[in-house]
Write a protein that holds these residues in place. Sequence first.
Motif, PDB file in Angstrom:
ATOM      1  N   LYS A 122       0.825  -1.192   0.000  1.00 36.19           N
ATOM      2  CA  LYS A 122       0.000   0.000   0.000  1.00 36.19           C
ATOM      3  C   LYS A 122       0.865   1.251   0.000  1.00 36.19           C
ATOM      4  O   LYS A 122       2.059   1.206   0.228  1.00 36.19           O
ATOM      5  N   ARG A 123       0.205   2.374  -0.204  1.00 39.02           N
ATOM      6  CA  ARG A 123       0.912   3.630  -0.374  1.00 39.02           C
ATOM      7  C   ARG A 123       1.418   4.201   0.940  1.00 39.02           C
ATOM      8  O   ARG A 123       2.397   4.926   0.969  1.00 39.02           O
ATOM      9  N   GLN A 124       0.758   3.908   2.060  1.00 39.56           N
ATOM     10  CA  GLN A 124       1.192   4.477   3.322  1.00 39.56           C
ATOM     11  C   GLN A 124       2.636   4.105   3.607  1.00 39.56           C
ATOM     12  O   GLN A 124       3.119   3.072   3.173  1.00 39.56           O
ATOM     13  N   ILE A 125       3.294   4.958   4.359  1.00 35.63           N
ATOM     14  CA  ILE A 125       4.714   4.768   4.622  1.00 35.63           C
ATOM     15  C   ILE A 125       4.884   3.854   5.827  1.00 35.63           C
ATOM     16  O   ILE A 125       4.398   4.142   6.912  1.00 35.63           O
ATOM     17  N   TYR A 126       5.550   2.731   5.631  1.00 36.43           N
ATOM     18  CA  TYR A 126       5.798   1.777   6.700  1.00 36.43           C
ATOM     19  C   TYR A 126       7.296   1.726   6.988  1.00 36.43           C
ATOM     20  O   TYR A 126       8.114   1.772   6.076  1.00 36.43           O
ATOM     21  N   GLY A 127       7.647   1.589   8.258  1.00 32.38           N
ATOM     22  CA  GLY A 127       9.055   1.456   8.602  1.00 32.38           C
ATOM     23  C   GLY A 127       9.838   2.692   8.210  1.00 32.38           C
ATOM     24  O   GLY A 127       9.445   3.825   8.472  1.00 32.38           O
ATOM     25  N   THR A 128      10.963   2.485   7.544  1.00 34.23           N
ATOM     26  CA  THR A 128      11.839   3.586   7.151  1.00 34.23           C
ATOM     27  C   THR A 128      11.242   4.363   5.988  1.00 34.23           C
ATOM     28  O   THR A 128      10.857   3.786   4.978  1.00 34.23           O
ATOM     29  N   ASP A 129      11.163   5.665   6.140  1.00 31.52           N
ATOM     30  CA  ASP A 129      10.665   6.537   5.078  1.00 31.52           C
ATOM     31  C   ASP A 129      11.779   6.716   4.052  1.00 31.52           C
ATOM     32  O   ASP A 129      12.857   7.223   4.370  1.00 31.52           O
ATOM     33  N   SER A 130      11.532   6.299   2.812  1.00 27.20           N
ATOM     34  CA  SER A 130      12.581   6.322   1.785  1.00 27.20           C
ATOM     35  C   SER A 130      12.631   7.629   1.007  1.00 27.20           C
ATOM     36  O   SER A 130      13.352   7.735   0.023  1.00 27.20           O
ATOM     37  N   ARG A 131      11.868   8.638   1.432  1.00 28.68           N
ATOM     38  CA  ARG A 131      11.872   9.913   0.723  1.00 28.68           C
ATOM     39  C   ARG A 131      13.054  10.779   1.168  1.00 28.68           C
ATOM     40  O   ARG A 131      13.535  10.666   2.287  1.00 28.68           O
ATOM     41  N   PHE A 132      13.482  11.663   0.261  1.00 25.32           N
ATOM     42  CA  PHE A 132      14.590  12.572   0.552  1.00 25.32           C
ATOM     43  C   PHE A 132      14.117  14.007   0.342  1.00 25.32           C
ATOM     44  O   PHE A 132      13.651  14.352  -0.741  1.00 25.32           O
ATOM     45  N   SER A 133      14.223  14.823   1.372  1.00 25.80           N
ATOM     46  CA  SER A 133      13.863  16.234   1.254  1.00 25.80           C
ATOM     47  C   SER A 133      15.034  17.001   0.656  1.00 25.80           C
ATOM     48  O   SER A 133      16.142  16.986   1.196  1.00 25.80           O
ATOM     49  N   ILE A 134      14.786  17.660  -0.464  1.00 27.57           N
ATOM     50  CA  ILE A 134      15.823  18.455  -1.124  1.00 27.57           C
ATOM     51  C   ILE A 134      15.671  19.885  -0.620  1.00 27.57           C
ATOM     52  O   ILE A 134      14.877  20.668  -1.135  1.00 27.57           O
ATOM     53  N   SER A 135      16.404  20.220   0.425  1.00 27.74           N
ATOM     54  CA  SER A 135      16.282  21.548   1.026  1.00 27.74           C
ATOM     55  C   SER A 135      17.439  22.465   0.657  1.00 27.74           C
ATOM     56  O   SER A 135      17.344  23.678   0.810  1.00 27.74           O
ATOM     57  N   ASP A 136      18.539  21.893   0.179  1.00 22.38           N
ATOM     58  CA  ASP A 136      19.690  22.707  -0.205  1.00 22.38           C
ATOM     59  C   ASP A 136      19.395  23.414  -1.523  1.00 22.38           C
ATOM     60  O   ASP A 136      19.004  22.789  -2.508  1.00 22.38           O
ATOM     61  N   LYS A 137      19.608  24.728  -1.558  1.00 22.75           N
ATOM     62  CA  LYS A 137      19.250  25.505  -2.745  1.00 22.75           C
ATOM     63  C   LYS A 137      20.046  25.080  -3.977  1.00 22.75           C
ATOM     64  O   LYS A 137      19.568  25.202  -5.104  1.00 22.75           O
ATOM     65  N   GLN A 138      21.270  24.563  -3.783  1.00 25.75           N
ATOM     66  CA  GLN A 138      22.075  24.137  -4.920  1.00 25.75           C
ATOM     67  C   GLN A 138      21.447  22.950  -5.634  1.00 25.75           C
ATOM     68  O   GLN A 138      21.584  22.797  -6.840  1.00 25.75           O
ATOM     69  N   PHE A 139      20.762  22.089  -4.879  1.00 26.41           N
ATOM     70  CA  PHE A 139      20.096  20.942  -5.488  1.00 26.41           C
ATOM     71  C   PHE A 139      18.702  21.314  -5.979  1.00 26.41           C
ATOM     72  O   PHE A 139      18.304  20.962  -7.086  1.00 26.41           O
ATOM     73  N   MET A 140      17.945  22.025  -5.148  1.00 23.63           N
ATOM     74  CA  MET A 140      16.547  22.294  -5.459  1.00 23.63           C
ATOM     75  C   MET A 140      16.369  23.126  -6.719  1.00 23.63           C
ATOM     76  O   MET A 140      15.427  22.920  -7.485  1.00 23.63           O
ATOM     77  N   THR A 141      17.261  24.067  -6.949  1.00 22.56           N
ATOM     78  CA  THR A 141      17.096  24.963  -8.091  1.00 22.56           C
ATOM     79  C   THR A 141      17.931  24.536  -9.293  1.00 22.56           C
ATOM     80  O   THR A 141      18.085  25.297 -10.238  1.00 22.56           O
ATOM     81  N   ASN A 142      18.479  23.321  -9.255  1.00 18.12           N
ATOM     82  CA  ASN A 142      19.215  22.774 -10.388  1.00 18.12           C
ATOM     83  C   ASN A 142      18.441  21.614 -11.009  1.00 18.12           C
ATOM     84  O   ASN A 142      17.666  20.934 -10.342  1.00 18.12           O
ATOM     85  N   TYR A 143      18.676  21.403 -12.291  1.00 19.19           N
ATOM     86  CA  TYR A 143      18.033  20.317 -13.022  1.00 19.19           C
ATOM     87  C   TYR A 143      18.490  18.968 -12.453  1.00 19.19           C
ATOM     88  O   TYR A 143      19.662  18.819 -12.099  1.00 19.19           O
ATOM     89  N   PRO A 144      17.610  17.963 -12.314  1.00 15.29           N
ATOM     90  CA  PRO A 144      16.207  17.929 -12.746  1.00 15.29           C
ATOM     91  C   PRO A 144      15.208  18.404 -11.699  1.00 15.29           C
ATOM     92  O   PRO A 144      14.025  18.502 -11.988  1.00 15.29           O
ATOM     93  N   PHE A 145      15.689  18.686 -10.450  1.00 13.51           N
ATOM     94  CA  PHE A 145      14.755  19.055  -9.390  1.00 13.51           C
ATOM     95  C   PHE A 145      14.028  20.358  -9.705  1.00 13.51           C
ATOM     96  O   PHE A 145      12.880  20.554  -9.305  1.00 13.51           O
ATOM     97  N   SER A 146      14.690  21.260 -10.435  1.00 13.46           N
ATOM     98  CA  SER A 146      14.106  22.568 -10.726  1.00 13.46           C
ATOM     99  C   SER A 146      12.912  22.485 -11.671  1.00 13.46           C
ATOM    100  O   SER A 146      12.188  23.465 -11.838  1.00 13.46           O
ATOM    101  N   THR A 147      12.690  21.332 -12.297  1.00 13.44           N
ATOM    102  CA  THR A 147      11.542  21.193 -13.202  1.00 13.44           C
ATOM    103  C   THR A 147      10.237  20.979 -12.443  1.00 13.44           C
ATOM    104  O   THR A 147       9.154  21.098 -13.020  1.00 13.44           O
ATOM    105  N   ALA A 148      10.319  20.647 -11.158  1.00 15.71           N
ATOM    106  CA  ALA A 148       9.110  20.431 -10.356  1.00 15.71           C
ATOM    107  C   ALA A 148       8.424  21.761 -10.074  1.00 15.71           C
ATOM    108  O   ALA A 148       9.080  22.772  -9.814  1.00 15.71           O
ATOM    109  N   VAL A 149       7.104  21.767 -10.128  1.00 14.25           N
ATOM    110  CA  VAL A 149       6.324  22.968  -9.825  1.00 14.25           C
ATOM    111  C   VAL A 149       5.243  22.620  -8.811  1.00 14.25           C
ATOM    112  O   VAL A 149       4.881  21.456  -8.639  1.00 14.25           O
ATOM    113  N   LYS A 150       4.752  23.656  -8.154  1.00 16.03           N
ATOM    114  CA  LYS A 150       3.676  23.487  -7.184  1.00 16.03           C
ATOM    115  C   LYS A 150       2.442  24.229  -7.657  1.00 16.03           C
ATOM    116  O   LYS A 150       2.536  25.371  -8.110  1.00 16.03           O
ATOM    117  N   LEU A 151       1.282  23.578  -7.574  1.00 17.04           N
ATOM    118  CA  LEU A 151       0.027  24.210  -7.962  1.00 17.04           C
ATOM    119  C   LEU A 151      -0.622  24.862  -6.751  1.00 17.04           C
ATOM    120  O   LEU A 151      -0.475  24.379  -5.620  1.00 17.04           O
TER     121      LEU A 151
END
Length: 421
Positions: A122-151
């Motif tokens: 299922k979709r719910q997160i069990y055990g270790t969360d495998s997601r990575f938060s991209i908070s560093d501006k060098q990563f977030m505003t560089n390709y490919p992360f910079s292609t993401a948009v928020k509605l």
Amino acid sequence: MDTLQLALVFLSIVALHICIADETNQDYTWHIKKIPHIVSSDIVTLKNPSYEAELQLELNGTCGIECQRTLPPPSLADLEEYLSYETVFDNGTRTMTRVNVQGWHPETEMEGNKPKHSVRRKRQIYGTDSRFSISDKQFMTNYPFSTAVKLSTGCSGILISPKHALTAAHCIHDGKDYIKNGKKLRVGLLKVRSKRGGKRRKGSKRAKEDESEDADPPKKDRKQKRKSIQKRSAAAEELTNNLSGKERGSGAGKPSFQWTRVKAIQIPKGWYRDVSHNMSLDYDYAVLELKRPHKKKYMELGISPEADKMPGSRVHFSGFDEDRPGQLVYRFCRVSEESTDLFYQYCDAEPGSSGSGIYIRLKEPNKKKWRRKIIAIYSGHQWVDVNNQQQDYNVAVRITPLKYAQICYWIHGNHASCKQG
């Protein structure tokens, strides 16, 4: 080097070893395919939408992979009905464009329709969360992360041209009507706030334009000027109140959003439940045309290959999960099951990531260069029919040759740019 950077470097090394190991067994290449033509046959003006639907990030009663395997394949007439599309402009005007499909070969759409019996979770997160938060501006505003948009509706999306973003249809339409705040839909592009706090240099072209806009013509009296200022202030306050604290108050050098209004929305008719019925989930995608072009690097469209033709059968995507406000969340995972139009995958995700562009990286034909392309749209956590029971899975809508032709036509407005994918 902080923990996040070390983690990303480690992941890059692991992914590189996986690709090298896989490449010895199989050649992972973007195969050029001839694309069918989507030709406009008739345009009908419709009444303006009412914008009364409630946003639903989790859909119920949809027909998933197991359910769709029991259905007969759609005919050419069915596909032309599903691929006809609705366009809503920022002034409220709405049209329906009927289409004809030319050069379609059913066998090109049937890849991935072989039954696979793998265990899914299922979709719910069990055990270790495998997601990575991209908070560093060098990563977030560089390709490919910079292609993401928020509605502004709370979903995610991805840039696919200088003026277009791709997202999930259910983020703006519930299958019957547009959601309540869809009339003032905005798209947020990632940016890094400058040390000047966003203030423009005196004498710059844009600053002069702003000054000329703020200046009143000589014949206007002070009352008219005050009304104009109050109107602009109210609009700015409304936008500010709609944004979260992280988006509104990020400090110098920290990521923030540049919000852009949407000029037009295009949704396939197949998304409407009274049209496609059990097939609506296959058409959970929409393209947003922005009012102003951007200068960011966008990601190209690609045709979704079968999972065993992807390195490690893995997919990647980044979105704005609502449980991590103000952060871009990246993840990668394996595809567990697939059909012609859908696939299930193992990625941990939360509401807010729906509409993200799912991409992979393959080699260009006859070259050693690898290129990322979007192959699916993350529909999100869906309750689907499995043996007459509702089960929840992570569902993505694959970009097939027909969907590629439609989205490409929406972007370019002609077929010359959409002959091969």
